[in-house]
Design an enzyme around this catalytic site. Sequence first.
Site, PDB file in Angstrom:
ATOM      1  N   ASP A 385       0.851  -1.188   0.000  1.00 44.45           N
ATOM      2  CA  ASP A 385       0.000   0.000   0.000  1.00 44.45           C
ATOM      3  C   ASP A 385       0.888   1.239   0.000  1.00 44.45           C
ATOM      4  OD1 ASP A 385      -2.343  -1.381   0.054  1.00 44.45           O
ATOM      5  OD2 ASP A 385      -2.565  -1.330   2.224  1.00 44.45           O
ATOM      6  N   ASP A 713      -4.741  -2.964   4.790  1.00 41.07           N
ATOM      7  CA  ASP A 713      -5.258  -2.398   6.032  1.00 41.07           C
ATOM      8  C   ASP A 713      -6.775  -2.448   6.114  1.00 41.07           C
ATOM      9  OD1 ASP A 713      -5.884  -0.494   4.176  1.00 41.07           O
ATOM     10  OD2 ASP A 713      -4.506   1.028   4.938  1.00 41.07           O
ATOM     11  N   ASP A 717      -9.325  -5.860   1.970  1.00 48.01           N
ATOM     12  CA  ASP A 717      -8.009  -6.398   1.621  1.00 48.01           C
ATOM     13  C   ASP A 717      -7.847  -7.844   2.079  1.00 48.01           C
ATOM     14  OD1 ASP A 717      -6.924  -4.162   0.348  1.00 48.01           O
ATOM     15  OD2 ASP A 717      -6.405  -3.223   2.256  1.00 48.01           O
TER      16      ASP A 717
END
Length: 1156
Positions: A385, A713, A717
């Site tokens: 990310d 997070d 996901d």
Amino acid sequence: MSRAPVALGDEEAPVKESTPYHVGFEELTQANEAKDMEFYNRVGRGEGLAKLLGSSPDHGLNPDPNASGPDSVTEHRRIFGANKYPEVPPKNFFVLVWEVVQDPILILLIAAAAVSTILGSAIPEEREKRHWIEGIAIWVAVIIVTLVGAGNDYSKDLQFRKLNAQKDKIQIKVIRGGEQVLVENTDLVVGDVVFLDTGDKVVADALVLDSQGLTMDEASLTGESDPMKKNLQEDPWVMSGTQVTEGSGHVLVIAVGLNSTWGKTMALVSEAGDDETPLQEKLGVLAGAIGKIGFGVAVCCFIAQLIKWCVVNKGFPIKKINDNGPIQFFLYAITIIVVAVPEGLPLAVTISLAYSMKKMMTDNNFVRVLAACETMGGATAICSDKTGTLTENRMTVVKGWFGGRKYDTAPRENDLDPVLLEELKMNCALNSKATFKIEKDGRMEFVGNRTECALLLFMNRELGSDYNAYRKSFEKSVEKVYGFSSAKKMASVLVRLSGNYRLYNKGAAEWVLKRCTRCMVQGVIVEMTPALQDQLLEEVTIMAKSGLRCICLTYADFALADPNRPAEFFENADNVDDNLTCIGIVGIKDPVRPEVPGAVRTCKRAGITVRMVTGDNIHTARHIARECGILYDMGPNKPEPVAMEGPVFREMLKEESFVALRARMNDGDKDALKEIRAQIDHVRVLARSSPEDKLQLVRLLKELGEVVAVTGDGTNDAPALKESDVGLAMGIAGTEVAKEAADIVIMDDNFSSIVKSVLWGRSVFANIRKFLQFQLTVNLVALVTAFVGAVAGGHEPLNILQLLWVNLIMDTMGALALATEDPHPRLLLQRPNGRTEHLINWKMAKHIFVQGCYQMLWMFLCLYLLPTGPKGLESYLVHSEQSFYETDCAKHAETVLATKMVNVNSTNLPDVVKFACNVVSYCGFPYKSPAQSCVLNSNWENAAVPTDLSTAVCGGTYGSGNNKNCDRFQWVQAVDNKLEKEYKDYNEDEYKRPLSLLFNIFICTQVANEINARRINDEYNIFEGFFNNWIFLAIIAITMGLQAIIINFLGLFFKVEPLDWREWLASIAIGMGAWPISLLTRFITRNIPSCVQFEAMLPPEVDDPALQRELEAEAASHKHNHHNRNNANGHIFNGHYADATFKSGDIEAANRSALS
């Protein structure tokens, strides 16, 4: 109310005592169990119950930990219990001992010890020779091995318990004293007001106070797969153990710990460390194969020794089975099996993993799944990310477009139109779940989404208003909250105003602007023309290209009553997030973490491809990726690493040609694999991506053979985290759903911590290889020498107790020493292990063979040359049986002939002794020597002496032939039997010294090779970091100390005798000789081209031209200094070996703790 501890699932019978609350513990518990709606309505729903419990939906409980009143946390915990569960007690040490004793190898040893002890003490002759000592010694060895094994299991269990206790700790958002604060789940009490958001895990039973589409996944408790919507009217009961899949809301805690639904139905704590990791399974297979080889060698040794014994004894004499006979051969075979079976391999993995897990915690890596430790070391691709991982997650509004005007800095309240200003404040304050507060030291503590925190900070600082005041003023006016959707990239809130509903919306600028039909320009609402929309999109692009996250703020109005509007209109966000009015666009800066570029560089140098997967604008993503070093210039005529948008990636996967190519690849077509790799390898950034895009990328990379680590997070996901080889959840920004799906939780959300997990993963694999190289060398030497000693004749080089001591050094002490080596950053300069890496490579095999040959050379010299008494070493001479007959016959013959032997008296005893000794030593019965003439020649003057003993001594001129009752025959036979028997003890005593030296040399070479095994990649300096590793030093000291005790004080058990200082010096010198042999081996294979090609240990490929030039410069510099220093690293670059060193940034990114 005081309550005795109960087992999970038991009903409590609380003791009645005075309570300050208007609802009792028992009444509340029963209502919760029955989901009693009558009780719920009678007490005034959640709000009324909160008052009865001394709490408040707005203010919660008293936050003061020292308070003791009815509104205090302490009093609620006293009356209603703590939110904790009884731990499953650890296994009793004696239970662990019993489990260790179940090991088949140990059972064999116990059987051997029992047989040896019983026969050694029951048979008088054996008892007289104290052969029972060997059995007792094996019992002692069994006890030591058992206690050490149980001790290892106990400490391992304790270690895993400590680490896994962290799994159940969750930060919960509660309202105490009117403020939202974070507390640990174990601090939660009945009466607490908890804020639940999408992705949160519910840790206590509760009642809904307010719901904004709060939807729960209750499958873990009820088995119901459909999400359950919670509301105040029909289903306000929220159960512990469930998860929030959608929406948000506040709930009132009504049951905790064992009284909650989860506590009564299942145990949270499971025994840690039971599942085998892939490396443990692989080592188990290897250990099984080695064990089979050892079993084969043991069987061959037993058969060879048994055949030899039967030949020597001319049959199978039962009386001699425990006198260096079949019993000893059986014990020796068992011991060979014990030594051959490398039980230490799984133990080494366990020790290494437990040690690494503990150390990784200090590096902000909390390992939830044990296998992730080792898998992370083989990672070839990391999909990361952006926000909070590559960047600091410290967001600030720095630019913007408001009311038709562009601002190069964040505008102040005086710069904006009053109407616009008020709408901005309303949007920032109400369309947000985040909070922040300023601590006493001036530090800010943020809770929630950092983008929302940036808008709140912007409102408080630049717009001059307190967001909390706005929230309190309009708290009752909020009708509906639409949480952030990763599919739509926006979030909204519906507020009831005096004459209408107003929806405040915010989200990704380029997505939200597409839904705008109007725009506020200089205080006037104008139509959103294509030209105006293009102008705003251009502003967004300009800000995004400078790395800013662009958020568009909008609103939309709805009538309070509309007969044409469906009743469920406001339930669907798609109905309201349309026909929006744009009021402004903010540019939010989130700086790249300073250590990230160095960490990305380290990954590239380590052969790991880093990809950024983000929901941000592609221009923002490109800018951040270039700052991090994920995107870079490849030079002319080379494919550049590119950024791709999620929708484009999705379409590419759906193309018929790509689908067909992918199918061919999965069928094993190598050309298809190359073609797809060429298409995917250069994609380094996936912008405006959805969780589904991330999942598809992970699947595709795995199909390409990559070992993929993924960060995540959000709740969405979770599928990608589960699909990946290693899922990495963010400890700060991550939802509980993401953490549950992950293998490792990155506690500080920092990309450099991910690099540290790679380093530790590689360290686990490297440490296991070190131990494997050491163990297999010992196995090779022990098995070959045991086999040769048994088959080729002579003494066994190592007896049973000595082999058991070697086994202890190998398994337990070797595992402890080599499996706890701290990682060196140099591990990140090697290629990833990948999926197909073998446990034993050519480098290891080479060192195992060379060191094994060196050790066997000395073993065979001590076994076969030393007993011959070479010049200068005559004290080690072991006399042959013939020599013994010649020199010691008279002493032993007199003893046996003087005991009631026929026709022997004191007068003729000397002559009889002389006659018998001459016959056995010089006449060929059994020995013949020209040193003296045979006394029987006088009996056979005209013929040769017969080969039959009775005929030779009783016939001829002496008597009438082969009469076995003849006195001479009885004399000679008695003397021969006596000498044969005495020679066994004599030979054993004479062999003690050379075999003691052999045993000592063997142990010294093992210790030296243990140090050699610290470096398995042909590094020259095997002592690097040696004196900083106190565990290794302690193991070496303990090993040598115990060896000295064995040699000097335990000779009776180990069949050794004390050595003098010269022999100790020689043993140590020969042991240390393994070091120059190892150095020479490393030198040859690092400098002879044919060996270099054979090793094929190239460094990782680097496709970043700038990094490649840098490394070439380093290689040239190190090559220049190569002969002037003792370098400690051997990597090949462009056909030459060179040391590749870390820059300071790389060292920080690799592992500070390993370098300290």
